[in-house]
Design a protein around this motif. Structure first.
Motif, mmCIF file in Angstrom:
data_model
loop_
_atom_site.group_PDB
_atom_site.id
_atom_site.type_symbol
_atom_site.label_atom_id
_atom_site.label_comp_id
_atom_site.label_asym_id
_atom_site.label_seq_id
_atom_site.Cartn_x
_atom_site.Cartn_y
_atom_site.Cartn_z
ATOM 1 N N TYR A 60 0.855 -1.193 0.000
ATOM 2 C CA TYR A 60 0.000 0.000 0.000
ATOM 3 C C TYR A 60 0.889 1.241 0.000
ATOM 4 O O TYR A 60 1.866 1.313 0.748
ATOM 5 C CB TYR A 60 -0.871 -0.015 1.253
ATOM 6 N N VAL A 61 0.550 2.184 -0.871
ATOM 7 C CA VAL A 61 1.278 3.455 -0.944
ATOM 8 C C VAL A 61 0.260 4.582 -1.075
ATOM 9 O O VAL A 61 -0.661 4.501 -1.892
ATOM 10 C CB VAL A 61 2.236 3.486 -2.155
ATOM 11 N N LYS A 62 0.417 5.635 -0.273
ATOM 12 C CA LYS A 62 -0.454 6.815 -0.382
ATOM 13 C C LYS A 62 0.392 8.077 -0.240
ATOM 14 O O LYS A 62 1.245 8.176 0.638
ATOM 15 C CB LYS A 62 -1.532 6.783 0.708
ATOM 16 N N ILE A 63 0.147 9.037 -1.130
ATOM 17 C CA ILE A 63 0.822 10.339 -1.080
ATOM 18 C C ILE A 63 -0.250 11.416 -0.985
ATOM 19 O O ILE A 63 -1.077 11.548 -1.896
ATOM 20 C CB ILE A 63 1.700 10.563 -2.318
ATOM 21 N N ASN A 64 -0.241 12.164 0.117
ATOM 22 C CA ASN A 64 -1.188 13.256 0.334
ATOM 23 C C ASN A 64 -0.471 14.599 0.218
ATOM 24 O O ASN A 64 0.652 14.750 0.713
ATOM 25 C CB ASN A 64 -1.822 13.166 1.728
ATOM 26 N N GLN A 65 -1.142 15.580 -0.381
ATOM 27 C CA GLN A 65 -0.666 16.954 -0.393
ATOM 28 C C GLN A 65 -1.786 17.848 0.127
ATOM 29 O O GLN A 65 -2.931 17.728 -0.314
ATOM 30 C CB GLN A 65 -0.245 17.391 -1.797
ATOM 31 N N GLY A 80 6.377 19.883 -13.522
ATOM 32 C CA GLY A 80 7.529 20.006 -14.406
ATOM 33 C C GLY A 80 8.562 18.917 -14.191
ATOM 34 O O GLY A 80 9.351 18.620 -15.083
ATOM 35 N N ALA A 81 8.564 18.319 -12.985
ATOM 36 C CA ALA A 81 9.501 17.231 -12.677
ATOM 37 C C ALA A 81 8.856 15.858 -12.866
ATOM 38 O O ALA A 81 9.460 14.840 -12.527
ATOM 39 C CB ALA A 81 9.999 17.370 -11.243
ATOM 40 N N GLY A 82 7.637 15.837 -13.377
ATOM 41 C CA GLY A 82 6.946 14.568 -13.607
ATOM 42 C C GLY A 82 6.364 13.960 -12.350
ATOM 43 O O GLY A 82 6.065 12.759 -12.326
ATOM 44 N N LEU A 83 6.184 14.770 -11.297
ATOM 45 C CA LEU A 83 5.631 14.285 -10.043
ATOM 46 C C LEU A 83 4.146 14.620 -9.948
ATOM 47 O O LEU A 83 3.651 15.531 -10.616
ATOM 48 C CB LEU A 83 6.376 14.904 -8.863
ATOM 49 N N SER A 84 3.435 13.879 -9.098
ATOM 50 C CA SER A 84 2.001 14.089 -8.965
ATOM 51 C C SER A 84 1.689 15.424 -8.299
ATOM 52 O O SER A 84 2.395 15.869 -7.396
ATOM 53 C CB SER A 84 1.389 12.960 -8.138
ATOM 54 N N THR A 85 0.607 16.052 -8.754
ATOM 55 C CA THR A 85 0.108 17.276 -8.121
ATOM 56 C C THR A 85 -1.323 17.079 -7.642
ATOM 57 O O THR A 85 -2.093 18.035 -7.512
ATOM 58 C CB THR A 85 0.173 18.458 -9.108
ATOM 59 N N ASN A 86 -1.723 15.830 -7.370
ATOM 60 C CA ASN A 86 -3.058 15.538 -6.846
ATOM 61 C C ASN A 86 -3.092 15.753 -5.338
ATOM 62 O O ASN A 86 -2.060 15.729 -4.661
ATOM 63 C CB ASN A 86 -3.450 14.097 -7.162
ATOM 64 N N ARG A 87 -4.294 15.916 -4.825
ATOM 65 C CA ARG A 87 -4.431 15.997 -3.367
ATOM 66 C C ARG A 87 -4.101 14.649 -2.732
ATOM 67 O O ARG A 87 -3.516 14.590 -1.643
ATOM 68 C CB ARG A 87 -5.849 16.423 -2.986
ATOM 69 N N ARG A 88 -4.490 13.567 -3.400
ATOM 70 C CA ARG A 88 -4.165 12.234 -2.872
ATOM 71 C C ARG A 88 -3.925 11.282 -4.028
ATOM 72 O O ARG A 88 -4.690 11.241 -4.984
ATOM 73 C CB ARG A 88 -5.310 11.693 -2.013
ATOM 74 N N LEU A 113 -0.876 -0.237 -11.701
ATOM 75 C CA LEU A 113 -2.099 -0.108 -10.911
ATOM 76 C C LEU A 113 -2.786 1.214 -11.188
ATOM 77 O O LEU A 113 -2.130 2.246 -11.370
ATOM 78 C CB LEU A 113 -1.763 -0.195 -9.418
ATOM 79 N N ASN A 114 -4.128 1.185 -11.180
ATOM 80 C CA ASN A 114 -4.883 2.428 -11.254
ATOM 81 C C ASN A 114 -4.720 3.218 -9.961
ATOM 82 O O ASN A 114 -4.525 2.657 -8.881
ATOM 83 C CB ASN A 114 -6.367 2.141 -11.486
ATOM 84 N N ASN A 115 -4.811 4.514 -10.087
ATOM 85 C CA ASN A 115 -4.731 5.406 -8.937
ATOM 86 C C ASN A 115 -6.098 5.458 -8.250
ATOM 87 O O ASN A 115 -7.119 5.654 -8.909
ATOM 88 C CB ASN A 115 -4.328 6.808 -9.426
ATOM 89 N N GLY A 116 -6.127 5.278 -6.939
ATOM 90 C CA GLY A 116 -7.365 5.404 -6.177
ATOM 91 C C GLY A 116 -7.442 6.720 -5.452
ATOM 92 O O GLY A 116 -7.960 6.798 -4.339
ATOM 93 N N GLY A 117 -6.915 7.777 -6.085
ATOM 94 C CA GLY A 117 -6.804 9.057 -5.414
ATOM 95 C C GLY A 117 -7.851 10.067 -5.843
ATOM 96 O O GLY A 117 -8.823 9.747 -6.529
ATOM 97 N N ILE A 171 -7.915 8.002 -11.773
ATOM 98 C CA ILE A 171 -7.277 6.693 -11.941
ATOM 99 C C ILE A 171 -5.859 6.841 -12.507
ATOM 100 O O ILE A 171 -5.145 5.852 -12.635
ATOM 101 C CB ILE A 171 -8.102 5.764 -12.851
ATOM 102 N N LEU A 172 -5.467 8.058 -12.865
ATOM 103 C CA LEU A 172 -4.130 8.309 -13.408
ATOM 104 C C LEU A 172 -3.373 9.253 -12.481
ATOM 105 O O LEU A 172 -4.001 10.076 -11.804
ATOM 106 C CB LEU A 172 -4.233 8.913 -14.813
ATOM 107 N N PRO A 173 -2.079 9.190 -12.395
ATOM 108 C CA PRO A 173 -1.206 8.300 -13.167
ATOM 109 C C PRO A 173 -1.168 6.892 -12.578
ATOM 110 O O PRO A 173 -1.340 6.703 -11.374
ATOM 111 C CB PRO A 173 0.155 8.963 -13.040
ATOM 112 N N ARG A 174 -0.948 5.896 -13.431
ATOM 113 C CA ARG A 174 -0.745 4.526 -12.971
ATOM 114 C C ARG A 174 0.700 4.366 -12.479
ATOM 115 O O ARG A 174 1.585 5.111 -12.861
ATOM 116 C CB ARG A 174 -1.037 3.530 -14.097
#
Length: 258
Positions: A157-162, A174-182, A222-226, A235-238
């Motif tokens: 399990y992995v979760k990244i929150n902002q 710009g660095a290819g990192l996620s900018t989602n809330r979760r 895996l699909n994103n559950g964020g 569902i993206l990014p995978r």
């Protein structure tokens, strides 16, 4: 694919097995033991590369923007709790175990000058259930080294929150990192492992042991559950989850009379 390090370990196993077969010593037949383990692992689910990317972007921004504040994200260590059930038949060892990486989190933040802090929290856990077949190198009664290989069933399990991703979206995207809330990913999948260890007796029923397990395994994409910043499901990014890692365990074992 087996890398060079694992090839060397397998060659060592074969050499020790040949040595045991040529030995005249005979172990007691049919011993059963149950054990409890505690230990530690570094960076469960292999997040170091991704965390380092966030840290590099934040440090670069801080250097270019005096007055901004940054707290970098540490690479997590995780305590382990484990159990195992073993059956020993002469030189053969059959072992069913588990090691549970306690849910851990690590976090950092970036605060632009005159802006709002964006707190980034990375949460992860990993449970593995290795089934091993191995060989025992006896020194004396219930004092021996053991080694084996086998399959493992992994739960990851992995979760990244902002907290305020809009504050950092131009930097991270710009660095290819996620900018989602979760961003959240979870999956059960199979892998394989190598195990080496040693055991010594306390008395007729109890022993203490130490084990090193090297584990390999990777999920399919895996699909994103964020959710995004507006609260919409995404569902993206995978991504894949990589459970490659090393585990150090110390245990107490009880032998069951049969």
């Amino acid at each position: 694919m087996i890398n060079n390090r694992n090839r060397i370990l397998l060659i060592i196993v074969l050499i020790l097995v040949i040595n045991m077969i040529s030995s005249n010593r005979v172990l007691a037949i049919g011993e059963i033991a149950v054990g409890m383990n505690v230990g530690i692992t570094y960076d469960p689910n292999h997040l170091e590369d991704e965390i380092n990317k966030y840290n590099i972007v934040m440090e670069t921004y801080k250097e270019s923007n005096p007055g901004s504040r940054v707290s970098t994200i540490d690479i997590p260590y995780s305590p382990l709790l484990g159990f195992n059930f073993r059956y020993q038949f002469n030189y053969l060892l059959f072992r069913l175990g588990c090691h549970l990486a306690k849910p851990v989190y690590t976090e950092g933040s970036i605060t632009p000058l005159g802006g709002v802090k964006n707190k980034i929290r990375v949460t992860t856990y990993q449970n593995s259930y290795p089934l091993s077949i191995g060989f025992i190198l006896p020194l004396k009664e219930r004092t021996y080294f053991f080694m084996g290989v086998g399959l493992a069933y992994n739960q990851a399990y992995v979760k990244i929150n902002q907290s305020v991703p809009s504050q950092s979206s131009s930097l991270f995207s710009g660095a290819g990192l996620s900018t989602n809330r979760r961003d959240r990913y979870t999956q059960d999948f199979a892998g394989y492992h190598l195990i080496f260890g040693a055991e010594v007796p306390i008395n007729k029923r109890f022993t203490v042991s130490t084990e090193w397990i090297h584990q390999e395994g990777r999920s399919y994409p895996l699909n994103n559950g964020g959710i995004d910043e507006s609260g919409n499901e995404i569902i993206l990014p995978r991504r894949t989850i990589n459970v490659e890692g090393d585990f150090i365990l110390f245990g107490v074992n009880y032998y069951i009379k049969i």
